[in-house]
Design a protein around this motif. Structure first.
Motif, PDB file in Angstrom:
ATOM      1  N   ARG A 245      31.545  27.829  31.717  1.00  0.00           N
ATOM      2  CA  ARG A 245      30.746  28.850  32.388  1.00  0.00           C
ATOM      3  C   ARG A 245      30.668  28.597  33.895  1.00  0.00           C
ATOM      4  NH1 ARG A 245      26.174  28.562  27.715  1.00  0.00           N
ATOM      5  NH2 ARG A 245      26.768  26.370  27.953  1.00  0.00           N
ATOM      6  N   ASN A 246      30.541  29.699  34.623  1.00  0.00           N
ATOM      7  CA  ASN A 246      30.419  29.678  36.083  1.00  0.00           C
ATOM      8  C   ASN A 246      31.667  29.095  36.753  1.00  0.00           C
ATOM      9  OD1 ASN A 246      28.862  30.486  38.273  1.00  0.00           O
ATOM     10  ND2 ASN A 246      28.130  28.404  38.653  1.00  0.00           N
ATOM     11  N   ARG A 247      32.820  29.315  36.124  1.00  0.00           N
ATOM     12  CA  ARG A 247      34.075  28.818  36.676  1.00  0.00           C
ATOM     13  C   ARG A 247      35.089  29.959  36.740  1.00  0.00           C
ATOM     14  NH1 ARG A 247      38.114  24.488  33.737  1.00  0.00           N
ATOM     15  NH2 ARG A 247      39.897  24.843  35.103  1.00  0.00           N
ATOM     16  N   LEU A 248      35.945  29.914  37.763  1.00  0.00           N
ATOM     17  CA  LEU A 248      36.954  30.950  37.968  1.00  0.00           C
ATOM     18  C   LEU A 248      38.167  30.688  37.079  1.00  0.00           C
ATOM     19  CD1 LEU A 248      37.402  33.426  39.941  1.00  0.00           C
ATOM     20  CD2 LEU A 248      38.830  31.857  41.284  1.00  0.00           C
ATOM     21  N   PHE A 249      38.640  31.737  36.391  1.00  0.00           N
ATOM     22  CA  PHE A 249      39.829  31.635  35.549  1.00  0.00           C
ATOM     23  C   PHE A 249      40.850  32.688  35.958  1.00  0.00           C
ATOM     24  CE2 PHE A 249      36.599  29.583  32.999  1.00  0.00           C
ATOM     25  CZ  PHE A 249      37.275  28.477  32.509  1.00  0.00           C
ATOM     26  N   ASN A 283      47.571  39.429  42.702  1.00  0.00           N
ATOM     27  CA  ASN A 283      48.913  39.937  42.981  1.00  0.00           C
ATOM     28  C   ASN A 283      49.402  40.645  41.727  1.00  0.00           C
ATOM     29  OD1 ASN A 283      50.186  37.919  41.245  1.00  0.00           O
ATOM     30  ND2 ASN A 283      49.890  36.464  42.926  1.00  0.00           N
ATOM     31  N   ARG A 284      50.659  41.034  41.716  1.00  0.00           N
ATOM     32  CA  ARG A 284      51.150  41.858  40.605  1.00  0.00           C
ATOM     33  C   ARG A 284      51.164  41.130  39.272  1.00  0.00           C
ATOM     34  NH1 ARG A 284      56.117  44.834  43.891  1.00  0.00           N
ATOM     35  NH2 ARG A 284      54.756  46.015  45.292  1.00  0.00           N
ATOM     36  N   GLY A 285      51.051  39.805  39.310  1.00  0.00           N
ATOM     37  CA  GLY A 285      51.073  39.048  38.065  1.00  0.00           C
ATOM     38  C   GLY A 285      49.794  38.299  37.761  1.00  0.00           C
ATOM     39  N   LYS A 286      48.745  38.452  38.603  1.00  0.00           N
ATOM     40  CA  LYS A 286      47.537  37.650  38.407  1.00  0.00           C
ATOM     41  C   LYS A 286      46.265  38.435  38.729  1.00  0.00           C
ATOM     42  CE  LYS A 286      49.576  33.134  39.571  1.00  0.00           C
ATOM     43  NZ  LYS A 286      49.504  32.001  40.529  1.00  0.00           N
ATOM     44  N   LEU A 287      45.244  38.197  37.878  1.00  0.00           N
ATOM     45  CA  LEU A 287      43.871  38.613  38.132  1.00  0.00           C
ATOM     46  C   LEU A 287      42.996  37.371  37.989  1.00  0.00           C
ATOM     47  CD1 LEU A 287      43.759  41.693  35.692  1.00  0.00           C
ATOM     48  CD2 LEU A 287      44.284  41.784  38.145  1.00  0.00           C
ATOM     49  N   THR A 288      41.793  37.415  38.522  1.00  0.00           N
ATOM     50  CA  THR A 288      40.850  36.315  38.305  1.00  0.00           C
ATOM     51  C   THR A 288      39.493  36.875  37.889  1.00  0.00           C
ATOM     52  OG1 THR A 288      40.194  36.264  40.641  1.00  0.00           O
ATOM     53  CG2 THR A 288      41.979  34.788  39.970  1.00  0.00           C
ATOM     54  N   PHE A 289      38.726  36.048  37.164  1.00  0.00           N
ATOM     55  CA  PHE A 289      37.351  36.408  36.810  1.00  0.00           C
ATOM     56  C   PHE A 289      36.554  35.127  36.618  1.00  0.00           C
ATOM     57  CE2 PHE A 289      39.013  35.415  32.704  1.00  0.00           C
ATOM     58  CZ  PHE A 289      37.933  35.093  31.885  1.00  0.00           C
TER      59      PHE A 289
END
Length: 449
Positions: A245-249, A283-289
């Motif tokens: 939790r509370n970490r970027l993936f 970018n075209r191959g990556k998202l983060t949440f």
């Protein structure tokens, strides 16, 4: 005496008239000559054993056929993959393929020699695109654009070596926008791959051209680029431990678009309302949440959306305890290779009839190297099914998936027989280990009927 010299003279003349090749020792006698019906020219170099075939522009057959004139005691080697070969004929598809090699063997000695065949078609290039032209994410904000091409004329055997000066290449261009990119043709896949950092999804005037050995051809109709089927996932190696939790993936996949909205939905059957999280385009191959800090520890179904459209789903555990155990997946159909057929497919809700088996694998996987024999008595966790009125604890029957890691590891998993007397309803599912440790509850309540 004069008659004796006369016969000697005749013998000398006869021997001199024999072909040099006929005087070769048997060990060197393989192929005398090659004929190709319809060819303009056939060049056969006996030293290098290279056969060069030149086909005229009006040669339209998809196959080229070599009729072999072989020495007595020599025979063509025909393997299972040489389905078009016959006793004295080599035939093959020659258009935009690599050079073909065939082998001839001496039946008396077993010695074998290989012969290479090169084909040149002197006609103009003619071709067609046989697939959608699809855009895939490549690196960063660059994309890979892939088209499958069928060569119909003008190209014979070619090199698949990128260092070769005679490559079959493709070009995508938009003359109005001074845009042009070049890609190489892959003999093994019949694909041309272009790399671009330009946004050409909506381009309406793209021309597709082919070039080979000084010859050029342009597909008469402009091509349209489409996005490849969209995908989104967290790689499995990052899901073998819980998401903190509370970490970027990072979510991988694509092709993602800058102007689109992406969201992550986190839910399980134990909670009333799903949790929605905005995902950020990288970018075209990556998202983060980022996993919210207030999200309860548990096993969840994580779903990825572009706008309101579901892209994909996968199950994962969320916990700040990296050693927490959980049920990785439950499924109902027996499989010899769950790691190929089931474990990486979109998770499905489980509905099972009392008396039948469900299959369940732990997360992290229970692994063993294949240099050790399978243990049929391996201790696997029990599966507990529980609701407000009933609890069933089911022992595992040991199963092994031998396909994992290119067959270098075994995954142990269990077959669990739902008791025939089990009362129908929805049940929480969790593992109970030998030390009485309980895993997290599986995201999906198991429906027994």
């Amino acid at each position: 005496m004069s008659r004796f010299y006369f016969y000697c003279f005749l013998l000398f003349i006869t021997a001199s008239c024999k072909k040099d090749a006929d005087l070769l020792p048997a060990i060197e006698q393989f192929v005398k000559n090659v004929k190709v019906k319809g060819a303009r020219e056939v060049k056969f170099d006996h030293e290098t054993r290279i056969i060069q075939i030149i086909l005229p522009a009006d040669y339209t057959d998809d196959l080229v056929r070599l009729d072999l004139d072989m020495y007595k005691g020599a025979s063509l080697v025909i393997n299972g993959s040489d389905s078009l070969f016959s006793a004295e004929q080599v035939q093959f598809h020659y258009k935009a393929t690599t050079s073909v090699v065939f082998n001839v063997q001496r039946d008396d000695t077993g010695f074998t020699k290989g012969y290479s065949v090169l084909v040149d078609h002197q006609g103009k290039i003619d071709a067609e695109i046989t697939s959608d032209v699809l855009l895939y994410p490549f690196m960063g904000d660059t994309s890979s654009i892939i088209a499958k091409v069928r060569i119909k004329a003008g190209v014979g055997t070619i090199s698949d070596d990128l260092r070769s000066p005679e490559l079959l290449t493709g070009t995508l261009s938009d003359p109005e926008k001074s845009f042009q990119i070049t890609g190489q043709y892959s003999v093994s896949s019949s694909l041309i791959n272009f790399i671009s950092d330009r946004d050409i999804l909506n381009a309406s005037n793209l021309l597709f051209s082919l070039s080979y050995n000084g010859k050029n051809y342009t597909i008469p109709v402009p091509v349209k680029i489409s996005r490849a089927p969209l995908d989104a996932y967290i790689p499995s190696q990052f899901l073998s431990i819980p998401l903190t939790r509370n970490r970027l993936f990072t979510i991988y996949g694509g092709s993602f678009l800058k102007d689109e909205t992406y969201r992550v939905k986190i839910t399980n059957d134990a909670q009333t309302d799903p949790v929605w999280i905005e995902a950020t385009y990288k970018n075209r191959g990556k998202l983060t949440f980022t996993v919210p800090s207030q999200l309860a520890e548990g096993n969840y179904l994580i779903s990825y959306y572009e706008g309101d459209n579901l892209i994909s789903s996968q199950s994962a555990s969320i916990s700040d305890n990296s050693k927490v155990k959980t049920v990785g997946l439950i499924w109902t159909q027996q499989s010899e290779c769950p790691s190929n057929d089931v474990l990486y497919q979109a998770p499905q809700k489980v509905r099972i009839k009392a008396g039948l088996d469900v299959y369940a694998a732990a997360s992290p996987f229970i692994l063993q190297g294949q240099y050790i024999a399978v243990d049929p008595n391996k201790t696997l966790p029990d599966l507990e099914l529980k609701n407000a009125g009933h609890t069933y604890v089911i022992r595992a029957k040991v199963n092994v998936d031998a396909c994992y890691g290119d067959r270098s590891y075994y995954i142990y998993y269990g077959a669990y027989t739902i008791p025939a007397h089990a009362v129908g309803g929805s049940y929480e599912a969790r593992f109970i280990y030998a030390d009485k440790e309980h895993s997290l509850t599986y995201w999906n309540f198991i429906e027994v009927y």
